[in-house]
Scaffold this motif. Structure first.
Motif, PDB file in Angstrom:
ATOM      1  N   TYR A  81       0.866  -1.202   0.036  1.00  0.00           N
ATOM      2  CA  TYR A  81       0.229  -0.028  -0.026  1.00  0.00           C
ATOM      3  C   TYR A  81       0.747   1.204  -0.029  1.00  0.00           C
ATOM      4  O   TYR A  81       0.532   1.985  -0.885  1.00  0.00           O
ATOM      5  CB  TYR A  81      -1.024  -0.009   1.479  1.00  0.00           C
ATOM      6  N   PHE A  82       1.983   1.142   0.999  1.00  0.00           N
ATOM      7  CA  PHE A  82       2.533   2.511   1.137  1.00  0.00           C
ATOM      8  C   PHE A  82       3.452   2.791   0.124  1.00  0.00           C
ATOM      9  O   PHE A  82       3.714   3.916  -0.603  1.00  0.00           O
ATOM     10  CB  PHE A  82       3.292   2.583   2.428  1.00  0.00           C
ATOM     11  N   CYS A  83       4.090   1.489  -0.606  1.00  0.00           N
ATOM     12  CA  CYS A  83       4.994   1.855  -1.982  1.00  0.00           C
ATOM     13  C   CYS A  83       4.292   2.320  -2.853  1.00  0.00           C
ATOM     14  O   CYS A  83       4.540   3.298  -3.576  1.00  0.00           O
ATOM     15  CB  CYS A  83       5.489   0.456  -2.154  1.00  0.00           C
ATOM     16  N   THR A  84       2.895   1.831  -3.130  1.00  0.00           N
ATOM     17  CA  THR A  84       2.261   2.235  -4.284  1.00  0.00           C
ATOM     18  C   THR A  84       1.621   3.610  -4.225  1.00  0.00           C
ATOM     19  O   THR A  84       1.672   4.501  -5.217  1.00  0.00           O
ATOM     20  CB  THR A  84       0.672   1.270  -4.377  1.00  0.00           C
ATOM     21  N   LEU A  85       1.054   4.063  -2.937  1.00  0.00           N
ATOM     22  CA  LEU A  85       0.762   5.301  -2.649  1.00  0.00           C
ATOM     23  C   LEU A  85       1.766   6.386  -2.992  1.00  0.00           C
ATOM     24  O   LEU A  85       1.588   7.281  -3.487  1.00  0.00           O
ATOM     25  CB  LEU A  85       0.088   5.575  -1.175  1.00  0.00           C
ATOM     26  N   PHE A  86       3.010   6.296  -2.205  1.00  0.00           N
ATOM     27  CA  PHE A  86       4.074   7.109  -2.392  1.00  0.00           C
ATOM     28  C   PHE A  86       4.902   7.131  -3.690  1.00  0.00           C
ATOM     29  O   PHE A  86       5.245   8.173  -4.127  1.00  0.00           O
ATOM     30  CB  PHE A  86       5.088   7.121  -1.161  1.00  0.00           C
ATOM     31  N   SER A  87       4.725   6.077  -4.544  1.00  0.00           N
ATOM     32  CA  SER A  87       5.131   6.033  -5.761  1.00  0.00           C
ATOM     33  C   SER A  87       4.065   6.937  -6.729  1.00  0.00           C
ATOM     34  O   SER A  87       5.001   7.526  -7.511  1.00  0.00           O
ATOM     35  CB  SER A  87       5.529   4.400  -6.230  1.00  0.00           C
TER      36      SER A  87
END
Length: 125
Positions: A81-87
Motif C-alpha cells: 500500500y505505502f509503496c504504491t501510494l508514495f510511488s
C-alpha cells in the motif's frame, strides 16, 4: 518486545521530522498547510482508488487471517500500500509540479516507510 517496538517507532518518528525539516530547508520546499492536496483530478481519483483497494484488501485479510496469529501478511499488505501510494504521489508531483520539489519529500516518505516496515518485519516478528 512491544515496548522496544514503541521506542523504535518513537525514535524513527523524531528522526523523520528532523530529516523532513532538513530536506525542506535544503531544497526550499514550503511546509504544506492542512491535509495533502493532490496535483490534479486524475491524481485524486488514483489515490482514492489506491485507498479503496487497500481497505478492501485489509478487510479481506483480517476476515481470512487472524492478524494476531499471522501478522506477516498484513505487514506485506501495508508495504504494498505505502509503496504504491508514495510511488504514484511522487511520480504525479514530479510530472505535474516539478518546480515545487514536493516530489523529493514524497520519495523520502516512500524510502522511510519502506525502512520502517522492513525493519519492523525483521526485528519484531
Amino acid at each position: 518486545m512491544i515496548t522496544q517496538m514503541f521506542i523504535f517507532l518513537f525514535i524513527a518518528w523524531i528522526l523523520s521530522m528532523i530529516i523532513d525539516k532538513l530536506l525542506r530547508e535544503k531544497f526550499n520546499i514550503p511546509k504544506m498547510k492542512g491535509m495533502y492536496k493532490t496535483v490534479n483530478s486524475l491524481h485524486k481519483w488514483i489515490e482514492r482508488l489506491i485507498v479503496a483497494v487497500f481497505l478492501l484488501g485489509a478487510g479481506f485479510l483480517i476476515f481470512i487471517n487472524d492478524p494476531n496469529q499471522n501478522p506477516d501478511t498484513f505487514l506485506i499488505w501495508l508495504l504494498i500500500y505505502f509503496c504504491t501510494l508514495f510511488s504514484v504521489r511522487s511520480w504525479m508531483e514530479w510530472k505535474y509540479q516539478r518546480e515545487t520539489n514536493q516530489y523529493i519529500i514524497s520519495i523520502y516518505n516512500l524510502v522511510f516507510v519502506l525502512i520502517i516496515i522492513v525493519t519492523s518485519f525483521i526485528f519484531f516478528y
